[in-house]
Design a protein around this motif. Structure first.
Motif, PDB file in Angstrom:
ATOM      1  N   THR A  67       0.832  -1.716  -0.061  1.00 56.36           N
ATOM      2  CA  THR A  67       0.080  -0.360  -0.271  1.00 56.36           C
ATOM      3  C   THR A  67       0.965   1.531   0.158  1.00 56.36           C
ATOM      4  N   GLY A  68       2.149   1.692   0.829  1.00 58.85           N
ATOM      5  CA  GLY A  68       3.341   2.266   0.834  1.00 58.85           C
ATOM      6  C   GLY A  68       3.598   2.595  -0.753  1.00 58.85           C
TER       7      GLY A  68
ATOM      8  N   ASP B   2       0.936   4.598  -2.612  1.00 61.41           N
ATOM      9  CA  ASP B   2       0.865   5.805  -2.178  1.00 61.41           C
ATOM     10  C   ASP B   2       1.953   6.498  -3.054  1.00 61.41           C
TER      11      ASP B   2
ATOM     12  N   ARG C 295       7.924  -4.874   5.252  1.00 61.49           N
ATOM     13  CA  ARG C 295       8.635  -3.973   6.567  1.00 61.49           C
ATOM     14  C   ARG C 295       8.236  -4.924   8.348  1.00 61.49           C
TER      15      ARG C 295
ATOM     16  N   TYR D 133       8.797   4.284   3.169  1.00 58.44           N
ATOM     17  CA  TYR D 133       8.756   3.707   4.510  1.00 58.44           C
ATOM     18  C   TYR D 133       7.197   3.853   4.655  1.00 58.44           C
ATOM     19  N   CYS D 134       6.943   3.467   6.432  1.00 58.18           N
ATOM     20  CA  CYS D 134       4.670   4.244   6.802  1.00 58.18           C
ATOM     21  C   CYS D 134       5.318   6.165   7.475  1.00 58.18           C
ATOM     22  N   SER D 135       3.853   6.739   6.882  1.00 58.63           N
ATOM     23  CA  SER D 135       4.067   8.014   7.344  1.00 58.63           C
ATOM     24  C   SER D 135       3.744   8.036   8.431  1.00 58.63           C
ATOM     25  N   THR D 136       3.937   7.344   9.249  1.00 57.41           N
ATOM     26  CA  THR D 136       4.101   6.430  10.790  1.00 57.41           C
ATOM     27  C   THR D 136       4.919   5.799  11.414  1.00 57.41           C
TER      28      THR D 136
ATOM     29  N   ARG E 226       0.584  13.743   9.657  1.00 63.83           N
ATOM     30  CA  ARG E 226       1.715  13.296   9.335  1.00 63.83           C
ATOM     31  C   ARG E 226       2.454  14.491   9.496  1.00 63.83           C
TER      32      ARG E 226
ATOM     33  N   SER F  93      -3.814   1.949   1.930  1.00 63.33           N
ATOM     34  CA  SER F  93      -2.932   1.407   3.427  1.00 63.33           C
ATOM     35  C   SER F  93      -4.232   2.347   5.070  1.00 63.33           C
ATOM     36  N   GLY F  94      -4.045   1.366   5.386  1.00 68.81           N
ATOM     37  CA  GLY F  94      -4.884   1.249   6.767  1.00 68.81           C
ATOM     38  C   GLY F  94      -5.697   2.988   7.202  1.00 68.81           C
ATOM     39  N   ASN F  95      -4.485   3.381   7.300  1.00 66.44           N
ATOM     40  CA  ASN F  95      -4.967   4.431   7.931  1.00 66.44           C
ATOM     41  C   ASN F  95      -5.846   5.746   7.233  1.00 66.44           C
TER      42      ASN F  95
HETATM   43  O1  LIG Z   1       3.055   6.261   4.239  1.00 64.47           O
HETATM   44  C1  LIG Z   1       2.075   5.796   4.937  1.00 64.47           C
HETATM   45  O2  LIG Z   1       1.325   6.073   5.684  1.00 64.47           O
HETATM   46  C2  LIG Z   1       2.268   4.463   3.814  1.00 64.47           C
HETATM   47  O3  LIG Z   1       2.207   4.603   2.939  1.00 64.47           O
HETATM   48  C3  LIG Z   1       1.439   3.170   4.424  1.00 64.47           C
HETATM   49  O4  LIG Z   1       2.826   2.671   4.408  1.00 64.47           O
HETATM   50  C4  LIG Z   1       0.843   2.318   5.302  1.00 64.47           C
HETATM   51  O5  LIG Z   1       0.529   1.414   5.531  1.00 64.47           O
HETATM   52  P1  LIG Z   1      -0.137   0.538   5.828  1.00 64.47           P
HETATM   53  O6  LIG Z   1      -0.833   1.034   7.310  1.00 64.47           O
HETATM   54  O7  LIG Z   1      -0.260  -1.200   5.898  1.00 64.47           O
HETATM   55  O8  LIG Z   1      -1.071   0.281   4.686  1.00 64.47           O
END
Ligand SMILES: O=C(O)[C@@H](O)C(=O)COP(=O)(O)O
Ligand SMILES: Nc1ncnc2c1ncn2[C@@H]1O[C@H](COP(=O)(O)OP(=O)(O)O)[C@@H](O)[C@H]1O
Length: 430
Positions: A11-12, A15, A57, A87-90, A126, A404-406
């Motif tokens: 998903t990342g 994105d 990840r 990588y993830c924005s969180t 974020r 992405s989940g969020n």
């Molecule tokens: O950067 C982000 O928040 C998204 O592109 C992402 O990587 C989110 O990951 P998941 O929440 O595991 O889908």
């Protein structure tokens, strides 16, 4: 290929592919393809940006490093002038890795010091200030991410969190420097490099900050971050006359549809609530799955029985319920079983004629798309920030949204199915 991205989940990857394909308003983006795993053949000649999606990840550090270096080798063989590690924005990771070890390994392979590390994605709330990551107006560790099933984020000081994963010192370029613009950022990164800081957290509060960081990185062999870090990068190539900024037309895909959700994030839970008000939904009984009493055939039968009505199957649950299930069955065991269930269900659904598929959750999407045996996806219009429509070419095209989940507004699921089918997306004229 001009720009290569190594993304740590699927998903990342979509994105950042979305960010690169879109580019800045008025100047256009890059012709972008999302690859699923490290391709075994060369990219098409007209591909300007290639995003290699890994599922690295939450796997052991050594495997994540090895896969990322393999992706780097393929991207360099395609001629890439710049690499992004997405990588993830969180900042989803554990104290053991994998952002630090992968970032350091890529930087060493490319001979890069003073490498930007910036997960900021202001459009989705974020931001990074003095090395601390915020989600909306909360610090990361109070945002709900502290309950993530695989990577609970319990420290908002991402410089400290990254330092726990790194062998070399981690630097910081603070917002006071960032707001002075790209020359100041470039000088601060060079100073960090001379101090021996391999990775450098860079503050960013707005898209303007990210564009300035992008401009400062025009000559950098490597940048790392969330998708926001790519905002200013296409413009560097377009301004240098290396890319045109034109975007290929998107043709939607009609036909049967399904939605699968394995994400337990707040956003996904709210989207499920909204969707269930007007559409058929099947909540998965996870205890029954673990006991072998629910199988692929049950999920497939539900979707087929509700064809044309946007059926949703989900395992998503509240943090309390997830904690109970993990205590009863083991964190890894539940995740592996559910990811496998969604993967096999998706395979059966697509074999049975599903042509539009929406998946919520990064790990879940990785499992699903791997099972479908696809190798490359074209990037279509943006459904909601960070989530594009995707199309896998083939005898029978398949349209996908990997959420992405969020991410996504509450009406995401039905909106996604409409955009996959060719309806106008955000900001497009009807
Ligand atoms: O950067 C982000 O928040 C998204 O592109 C992402 O990587 C989110 O990951 P998941 O929440 O595991 O889908
Ligand atoms: N009810 C549940 N209990 C425990 N784990 C779950 C449950 N439902 C899904 N999971 C697992 O939680 C993980 C969610 O991660 P992911 O799909 O990446 O979502 P997100 O994008 O929100 O991070 C997946 O591995 C999934 O299998």
């Amino acid at each position: 290929m001009l720009l290569g991205v190594i993304a740590d989940d699927f998903t990342g990857a979509s994105d950042i592919a979305n960010t690169l394909a879109k580019g800045l308003p008025g100047s256009g983006g890059l012709a972008t393809t999302q690859f699923l795993g490290v391709p075994s053949r060369p990219a098409a000649v007209d591909c300007e940006a290639g995003v290699v999606s890994l599922k690295s990840r939450s796997i052991p550090v050594a495997e994540a490093v090895a896969q990322s270096l393999a992706a780097l080798a393929w991207l360099r063989a395609q001629g890439c002038r710049q690499i992004v590690f997405k990588y993830c924005s969180t900042f989803d990771s554990t104290p053991a890795g994998n952002i630090g070890p992968v970032g350091e390994a890529l930087a060493k392979a490319l001979g890069a010091q003073g490498v930007v590390a910036c997960p900021a994605f202001p459009t989705t709330g974020r931001t990074v200030y003095r090395g601390h990551l915020f989600v909306g107006d909360r610090l990361l560790n109070e945002s709900g991410l502290e309950h993530h099933p695989l990577n609970p984020m319990t420290d908002a000081d991402i410089r400290r969190w990254l330092a726990r994963q790194c062998e070399e010192p981690v630097g910081l370029v603070d917002w006071g420097t960032v707001r002075r613009g790209s020359d100041a950022i470039r000088a601060a990164l060079a100073a960090a490099a001379t101090r021996g800081e391999r990775l450098v957290i860079v503050d960013a509060l707005s898209d303007e900050d990210l564009v300035a960081i992008g401009a400062a990185s025009a000559e950098a062999p490597l940048v790392t971050g969330g998708s926001g870090i790519a905002l200013g990068l296409p413009q560097n190539f377009i301004a240098a006359g290396l890319a045109s900024g034109r975007r290929p037309a998107f043709i939607g895909v009609g036909g049967p549809e399904a939605i699968l959700a394995g994400s337990c994030s707040r956003a996904t839970l709210a989207q499920i609530e909204r969707h269930r008000a007007g559409h058929p939904v099947l909540p998965i009984d996870v205890d029954a799955v673990m006991a072998g009493r629910v199988a692929v055939a049950d999920l497939v039968a539900f979707v087929r029985g509700h064809a044309g009505r946007a059926p949703l199957v989900f395992s998503s649950a509240s943090p309390e319920k997830v904690a109970r299930l993990q205590a009863a069955h083991g964190r890894e065991a539940v995740a592996t079983r559910l990811d496998g269930l969604f993967a096999e269900t998706a395979r059966a659904l697509v074999a049975g004629g599903i042509r539009r598929l929406v998946v919520a959750g990064g790990e879940t999407s990785g499992a699903v798309v791997s099972a479908l045996g696809l190798d490359a996806l074209a990037i279509g219009p943006e459904i909601d920030p960070g989530v594009p429509a995707l199309v896998a070419d083939g005898e029978k095209p398949l349209a996908l949204a990997l959420k992405s989940g969020n991410f996504g507004a509450e009406d995401f699921f039905s909106k996604a199915l409409a955009v996959l089918g060719g309806a106008p997306a955000r900001g497009e004229a009807a």
